[in-house]
Design a protein around this motif. Sequence first.
Motif, mmCIF file in Angstrom:
data_model
loop_
_atom_site.group_PDB
_atom_site.id
_atom_site.type_symbol
_atom_site.label_atom_id
_atom_site.label_comp_id
_atom_site.label_asym_id
_atom_site.label_seq_id
_atom_site.Cartn_x
_atom_site.Cartn_y
_atom_site.Cartn_z
ATOM 1 N N LEU A 197 34.905 32.855 44.016
ATOM 2 C CA LEU A 197 36.238 32.415 44.436
ATOM 3 C C LEU A 197 36.291 30.921 44.702
ATOM 4 O O LEU A 197 37.290 30.262 44.375
ATOM 5 C CB LEU A 197 36.682 33.176 45.691
ATOM 6 N N ASP A 198 35.241 30.356 45.298
ATOM 7 C CA ASP A 198 35.312 28.955 45.700
ATOM 8 C C ASP A 198 35.226 27.983 44.536
ATOM 9 O O ASP A 198 35.416 26.782 44.718
ATOM 10 C CB ASP A 198 34.245 28.634 46.757
ATOM 11 N N LEU A 200 37.206 28.503 41.878
ATOM 12 C CA LEU A 200 38.465 28.763 41.187
ATOM 13 C C LEU A 200 39.583 27.911 41.759
ATOM 14 O O LEU A 200 39.514 27.425 42.887
ATOM 15 C CB LEU A 200 38.847 30.249 41.310
ATOM 16 N N ARG A 202 43.834 27.705 42.672
ATOM 17 C CA ARG A 202 44.829 28.635 43.202
ATOM 18 C C ARG A 202 45.424 29.494 42.085
ATOM 19 O O ARG A 202 45.618 30.704 42.239
ATOM 20 C CB ARG A 202 45.929 27.850 43.918
ATOM 21 N N ILE A 205 42.886 32.205 40.975
ATOM 22 C CA ILE A 205 42.810 33.304 41.936
ATOM 23 C C ILE A 205 44.050 34.183 41.816
ATOM 24 O O ILE A 205 43.958 35.415 41.900
ATOM 25 C CB ILE A 205 42.640 32.756 43.361
ATOM 26 N N LEU A 208 43.478 36.461 38.903
ATOM 27 C CA LEU A 208 42.522 37.521 39.241
ATOM 28 C C LEU A 208 43.183 38.597 40.101
ATOM 29 O O LEU A 208 43.021 39.797 39.834
ATOM 30 C CB LEU A 208 41.328 36.911 39.970
ATOM 31 N N LEU A 221 34.689 40.942 46.486
ATOM 32 C CA LEU A 221 34.414 39.563 46.096
ATOM 33 C C LEU A 221 33.579 38.919 47.198
ATOM 34 O O LEU A 221 34.071 38.637 48.286
ATOM 35 C CB LEU A 221 35.728 38.810 45.889
ATOM 36 N N SER A 224 31.760 33.857 49.300
ATOM 37 C CA SER A 224 32.561 32.645 49.127
ATOM 38 C C SER A 224 32.243 31.695 50.275
ATOM 39 O O SER A 224 32.206 32.108 51.441
ATOM 40 C CB SER A 224 34.051 32.988 49.134
ATOM 41 N N ALA A 259 39.137 29.082 49.609
ATOM 42 C CA ALA A 259 39.356 30.114 48.596
ATOM 43 C C ALA A 259 39.612 31.497 49.188
ATOM 44 O O ALA A 259 40.472 32.235 48.702
ATOM 45 C CB ALA A 259 38.164 30.171 47.647
ATOM 46 N N VAL A 260 38.864 31.875 50.220
ATOM 47 C CA VAL A 260 39.025 33.225 50.763
ATOM 48 C C VAL A 260 40.427 33.403 51.351
ATOM 49 O O VAL A 260 41.065 34.446 51.155
ATOM 50 C CB VAL A 260 37.939 33.534 51.811
ATOM 51 N N ALA A 263 42.797 33.740 48.475
ATOM 52 C CA ALA A 263 42.628 35.030 47.809
ATOM 53 C C ALA A 263 43.203 36.166 48.646
ATOM 54 O O ALA A 263 43.858 37.078 48.109
ATOM 55 C CB ALA A 263 41.154 35.286 47.517
#
Length: 349
Positions: A197-198, A200, A202, A205, A208, A221, A224, A259-260, A263
């Motif tokens: 995730l980190d 990617l 916005r 994500i 996904l 996932l 991250s 990222a988390v 997401a």
Amino acid sequence: MTEPATTIPHSGAIPAQPGPRDVADALPGRPGGTVEPENTVAAGTSVIPGAGPSASRPGERATLRLRDSDDGEPARYAPEWLQLREPADAAARSYELLDPLRIRLANLPGRADGLVIHDIGCGTGSMGRWLAPHLDGAQHWVLHDRDPYLLHFAAVASPRSAADGSHVTVETRRGDVARLTPDALSGASLVTASALLDVLTREEIGVLAAACAGAGAPALLTLSVAGRVEPTAPHPMDQEITEAFNAHQRRDGLLGPDAVTVAAEAFAEHGATVKLHPSPWRLGPEQAALTEQWLRGWVGAAVEERPELARRAETYLAERLEACAAGELRVVVQHTDLLALCRPVGGAG
């Protein structure tokens, strides 16, 4: 999205399952898993590609490239780094998220036919080696990565059996997560990824999350980065290095430690129930080789982001490496695991 899938049946034609060391030993031109240094962090030091800043693109983590390369060559990144971090990854991943995941998987329609699990950005396949033995029932893993070199090792080193001894099979697909669609995940019981995730944006994500939700597939996932590092014997430069490293991870629109959160919001917008749990690396004397490479990469990325730190950072790094070599350094590198329980297709459950 993908090239034609390659199915790898588990038969006598497949070598005995290699461990991480065997994967490194198999690298062409690298007998015994010898690392060929490519990046430097400070004078006289080297870092495995993937542990530090990419030589080709600022802001890009070298363990996984999701975009086309400028020179048209296939992305080949160091399985050595993935091998080195695999035990720490396995120890860090959240077991607390497995129970709600098992409950969801047990209630899937057609569960008796086995699970179909898509591993996005699979690298050398460490996620499958960790997760497959924790789930009951027959499993078919679909391994996705842009790099055919890594896909080969992931397939060869894939697990053979589930927690209850059921059969595990695998196929590989080359493709880009930015082009992932619900159709590509049609029939998926679960979507997984690790340390993805980190790196990617916005938008990626969002793609996904939309693909998982459209397929009605839960997503696990893991690992991250959370943007927090806690070394023993705090040093005045710890915070400066951390802030510069986090800024480096946010280059070119990548989300890094944000990222988390992004997401979780993206999956929630699609109606998923989202659960988060810490998954910290806990590095000590037993992980000295990993700690050394992580330190070089962490400080190197910080200096790449803020060159004015270079002189002080070199001294800082030397002190930290000396403590690591003496077995005196312990570091907690915070990560977060995310479980998104997307609504099954049809709205049940």
